[in-house]
Design an enzyme around this catalytic site. Structure first.
Site, PDB file in Angstrom:
ATOM      1  N   HIS A  56      16.598   9.767  -5.100  1.00 47.86           N
ATOM      2  CA  HIS A  56      15.406   9.386  -5.854  1.00 47.86           C
ATOM      3  C   HIS A  56      14.513  10.599  -6.018  1.00 47.86           C
ATOM      4  O   HIS A  56      13.317  10.480  -6.227  1.00 47.86           O
ATOM      5  CB  HIS A  56      14.616   8.302  -5.133  1.00 47.86           C
ATOM      6  CG  HIS A  56      15.454   7.165  -4.678  1.00 47.86           C
ATOM      7  ND1 HIS A  56      16.096   7.160  -3.470  1.00 47.86           N
ATOM      8  CD2 HIS A  56      15.778   6.016  -5.297  1.00 47.86           C
ATOM      9  CE1 HIS A  56      16.781   6.032  -3.361  1.00 47.86           C
ATOM     10  NE2 HIS A  56      16.604   5.323  -4.456  1.00 47.86           N
TER      11      HIS A  56
ATOM     12  N   GLY B 197       6.656  -3.505   9.533  1.00 48.53           N
ATOM     13  CA  GLY B 197       7.134  -2.132   9.342  1.00 48.53           C
ATOM     14  C   GLY B 197       7.303  -1.326  10.617  1.00 48.53           C
ATOM     15  O   GLY B 197       7.924  -0.278  10.624  1.00 48.53           O
TER      16      GLY B 197
ATOM     17  N   ASP C  42      -0.897  10.257   2.307  1.00 47.87           N
ATOM     18  CA  ASP C  42       0.142   9.248   2.194  1.00 47.87           C
ATOM     19  C   ASP C  42      -0.204   8.252   1.081  1.00 47.87           C
ATOM     20  O   ASP C  42      -1.307   7.698   1.074  1.00 47.87           O
ATOM     21  CB  ASP C  42       0.285   8.497   3.523  1.00 47.87           C
ATOM     22  CG  ASP C  42       1.271   7.363   3.397  1.00 47.87           C
ATOM     23  OD1 ASP C  42       2.465   7.643   3.210  1.00 47.87           O
ATOM     24  OD2 ASP C  42       0.843   6.196   3.446  1.00 47.87           O
TER      25      ASP C  42
ATOM     26  N   GLY D  95       0.757   5.177   0.466  1.00 49.08           N
ATOM     27  CA  GLY D  95       0.465   3.815   0.916  1.00 49.08           C
ATOM     28  C   GLY D  95      -0.931   3.719   1.527  1.00 49.08           C
ATOM     29  O   GLY D  95      -1.639   2.718   1.343  1.00 49.08           O
TER      30      GLY D  95
HETATM   31  P1  ADP Z   1       9.149   3.177  -1.222  1.00 48.61           P
HETATM   32  O1  ADP Z   1       9.002   4.115  -0.071  1.00 48.61           O
HETATM   33  O2  ADP Z   1      10.151   2.109  -0.974  1.00 48.61           O
HETATM   34  O3  ADP Z   1       9.320   3.882  -2.539  1.00 48.61           O
HETATM   35  P2  ADP Z   1       6.394   2.751  -1.930  1.00 48.61           P
HETATM   36  O4  ADP Z   1       6.466   4.070  -2.594  1.00 48.61           O
HETATM   37  O5  ADP Z   1       5.858   1.611  -2.715  1.00 48.61           O
HETATM   38  O6  ADP Z   1       7.773   2.360  -1.303  1.00 48.61           O
HETATM   39  O7  ADP Z   1       5.481   2.854  -0.639  1.00 48.61           O
HETATM   40  C1  ADP Z   1       5.504   3.970   0.189  1.00 48.61           C
HETATM   41  C2  ADP Z   1       4.489   3.737   1.277  1.00 48.61           C
HETATM   42  O8  ADP Z   1       4.919   2.699   2.142  1.00 48.61           O
HETATM   43  C3  ADP Z   1       4.292   4.915   2.179  1.00 48.61           C
HETATM   44  O9  ADP Z   1       3.362   5.804   1.618  1.00 48.61           O
HETATM   45  C4  ADP Z   1       3.786   4.298   3.465  1.00 48.61           C
HETATM   46  O10 ADP Z   1       2.384   4.196   3.471  1.00 48.61           O
HETATM   47  C5  ADP Z   1       4.330   2.902   3.393  1.00 48.61           C
HETATM   48  N1  ADP Z   1       5.337   2.666   4.423  1.00 48.61           N
HETATM   49  C6  ADP Z   1       6.617   3.052   4.422  1.00 48.61           C
HETATM   50  N2  ADP Z   1       7.237   2.633   5.530  1.00 48.61           N
HETATM   51  C7  ADP Z   1       6.306   1.954   6.264  1.00 48.61           C
HETATM   52  C8  ADP Z   1       6.319   1.273   7.505  1.00 48.61           C
HETATM   53  N3  ADP Z   1       7.429   1.187   8.228  1.00 48.61           N
HETATM   54  N4  ADP Z   1       5.165   0.697   7.925  1.00 48.61           N
HETATM   55  C9  ADP Z   1       4.044   0.772   7.182  1.00 48.61           C
HETATM   56  N5  ADP Z   1       3.986   1.399   5.998  1.00 48.61           N
HETATM   57  C10 ADP Z   1       5.090   1.984   5.542  1.00 48.61           C
END
Ligand code: ADP
Ligand code: MG
Length: 591
Positions: free
Chosen positions: A226, A498, A568, A570
């Site tokens: 990706h 998570g 980050d 998220g």
């Molecule tokens: P993906 O990683 O599947 O592409 P997104 O881009 O929508 O999903 O989200 C990424 C965000 O998810 C990260 O920036 C982080 O904040 C959050 N994240 C990833 N893994 C975890 C986890 N195990 N617990 C909490 N938040 C997580």
């Protein structure tokens, strides 16, 4: 490639590409594929699933074609759950695929090892177990560049899916029981190693922008499927030199010696010419010949792509007699045919597919218990819905920023994913009855978010909404204490789902200080607004603090120290969410 470059694509409306692709695939291969289930995302083998056979369910995000639906067919996978571009399918979509694949003796789920997929497949498995369908999982983790050997469980799945799916599909087709099919899939996973190189980015159809930038004369060794950053960026080198580096990494872990057998996959990422792929294979063969390692079978072409990314990966699987027999077992799918069609395919005693696949109507609609709900507090259910609606507006406004943050340390989809989720939430709110409680609205939000979003954030946010709603189930309105309870439960939901700890560089690092600040205000008896404003401030500080952290969860964990210096995504969306909620509440109260 300039930042502004828009890749041309033959598409209609970006939001329809997945249903339209599925429609096209099924129309092109009606003798192999059909669609089942209400979600419209479960592509099922016409003659795959049958009574007494372990169901093989695969899946993942779109953009990797022919993975995943291209591997659905007799002798390989029974069903694939098709997610949005680079986003895991939702639990509902996965469950549709699993119910279609179920032959009464259990289902094995196979997918690449990504947090989003692991979370969504796990949630689906919990749902299916409650319906009495036993489920096992194998998360494919073949990419040697994505984590050191001692942390192999963290590695990503890339083109190695091909061998693991093939072997598990054959074992199931031969009638092996669930535990054995799982063990063989695991053995294939253990015996498979891949590494790739990327020469140019791809662009997500929704954003039209390249998901990373790279110089015209550069390549990135070890880049993920990706566009997740690899281990090194350097000047483009000749094919033999690049292949040698990929082979060195793969060979160093497989423990091969003279006389051993392997199968080889040289995989193109989407826009690499066959010429280049054959050059790579040529060198792979030279290297193996020099070591006196026999190539039992080989494939060269596009088997797990990354939209139109340029580059290639090399995958080797070390074969023993069992794995070799399973690899040679006939299969017929749009992307892969082995053996003569119908030849040696395990005899179907009866085509007796289980006809009644409809999920049993579980439970009933929750009996409306008459309860005395607490009415203190400024946040009425209607105001709450307005606050949530505003989150949708603000997320859409910040979409590009969120995607950019994710482009730096993840796969660049976070803004898009959040937009999809929050727009689905907004639509769901429109259907909410006037008198719906906050708890009811939160359940509605969770379902909408989960059904719409496949990335990690789908299950994380959905669990947060569910827990938060339940935590205020005794209230009609929220006061400061109610607000703090809502936030606290949401945070705990994300943590339970998570398993991230503070400091891991995730959304938790925004949630935890937000909750701490909110709790402190609520303890002083302050209002819902004052509590939420404190939460917003805590989230903002928390979000900023993630820049200094090294990621230990999700996609960006693969980057290690290279994730330092970046916020980050998220954590940023969590801040946007709390900011939007506070903003809407402030406006509503000023009226
Ligand atoms: P993906 O990683 O599947 O592409 P997104 O881009 O929508 O999903 O989200 C990424 C965000 O998810 C990260 O920036 C982080 O904040 C959050 N994240 C990833 N893994 C975890 C986890 N195990 N617990 C909490 N938040 C997580
Ligand atoms: Mg992402």
């Amino acid at each position: 490639m300039t930042e502004q470059a828009k890749t041309k694509k033959l598409i209609n409306a970006p939001e329809n590409i997945i249903p339209e692709m599925i429609e096209g695939m099924i129309a092109a291969h009606p003798d192999m594929l059909t669609l089942e289930g209400a979600t419209g995302r479960a592509v099922v083998a016409v003659d795959g699933p049958r009574d007494g056979k372990v169901g093989i369910v695969i899946g993942g995000g779109s953009g990797h074609e022919p993975a995943f639906a291209g591997y659905v067919g007799r002798g390989l996978a029974d069903a694939a759950a098709v997610g949005n571009v680079f986003a895991s399918p939702s639990p509902a979509q996965i469950s549709d695929a699993a119910r279609a694949a179920d032959g009464g003796v259990g289902v094995l789920m196979l997918y690449g090892n990504y947090t989003g997929d692991v979370l969504n497949f796990t949630m689906a498995a919990e749902e299916l177990a409650a319906e009495g369908i036993p489920v096992r999982h194998v998360a494919v983790a073949d990419d040697v560049a994505s984590a050191p050997l001692e942390r192999k469980h963290e590695r990503r799945g890339i083109a190695g899916d091909f061998f693991v799916f093939k072997i598990a599909g054959a074992a199931a087709d031969l009638g092996e029981p669930l535990a054995r099919v799982e063990a063989l899939a695991q053995a294939a996973n253990e015996a498979t190693r891949s590494m790739g190189v990327a020469l140019s980015p791809c662009s997500l159809p929704q954003t039209g922008k390249p998901n990373f930038t790279i110089g015209d004369d550069e390549m990135e060794i070890g880049m993920g499927l990706h566009g997740e950053p690899g281990i090194r960026r350097q000047k483009l080198a000749p094919a033999d030199e690049v292949t040698d580096e990929l082979m060195d990494a793969v060979l160093s872990e497989l423990g091969l010696s003279a006389g051993d057998r392997v199968a080889v996959l040289v995989n193109g990422l989407g826009s690499t010419a066959q010429i280049e792929l054959y050059l790579v294979f040529r060198r792979v063969k030279q290297r193996l010949d020099a070591l006196d390692i026999r190539v039992h079978a080989s494939w060269v072409g596009e088997y797990a792509t990354s939209l139109e990314m340029a580059g290639a990966s090399v995958t080797l699987i070390k074969l023993d007699d069992t794995l070799q027999m399973l690899l040679d077992h006939p299969c017929r799918t749009p992307a892969l045919t082995v053996g003569a069609v119908g030849d040696g395919l395990a005899a179907t005693t009866s085509r007796g597919r289980r006809s009644d696949k409809a999920p049993e109507q579980r439970g009933t609609t929750e009996a409306e218990v008459q309860r005395e709900l607490l009415t203190e507090g400024d946040v009425t259910p209607a105001i709450f819905r307005g606050m949530i609606h505003n989150v949708g507006e603000q997320i859409v406004a910040e979409k590009d920023w969120l995607s950019e943050l994710d482009g730096v340390i993840g796969d660049g989809d976070h803004g898009v994913t959040m937009e999809i989720g929050w727009k689905a939430v907004q639509r769901a709110l429109e259907d909410a009855p006037e008198n719906e409680t906050i708890e009811g609205t939160c359940k509605r939000m969770a379902k909408a978010f989960l059904d719409a979003v496949g990335a990690s954030s789908g299950p994380l946010y959905a669990t947060a909404f569910l827990r938060a709603g339940t935590a205020v189930g005794d209230r009609l309105n929220l006061d400061g204490r109610g607000m703090a309870n809502w936030l606290s439960a949401a945070c705990q939901g994300v943590r339970d789902r998570g398993r991230a700890e503070p400091g891991d560089k995730t959304m938790i690092d925004a949630w935890v200080p937000a909750v701490a600040a909110a709790e402190a205000r609520a303890d002083k008896g302050l209002s819902a607004l004052e509590t939420l404003v404190a939460a917003r401030e805590g989230a903002e500080a928390g979000m900023r603090s993630t820049a200094a952290m090294e990621s230990r969860r999700g996609r960006s964990a693969k980057l290690g120290a290279r994730s330092v210096g970046h916020i980050d995504p998220g954590a940023a969306s969590t801040y946007v969410m709390l900011r939007a909620m506070a903003e809407a509440l402030e406006k509503a109260l000023a009226r």
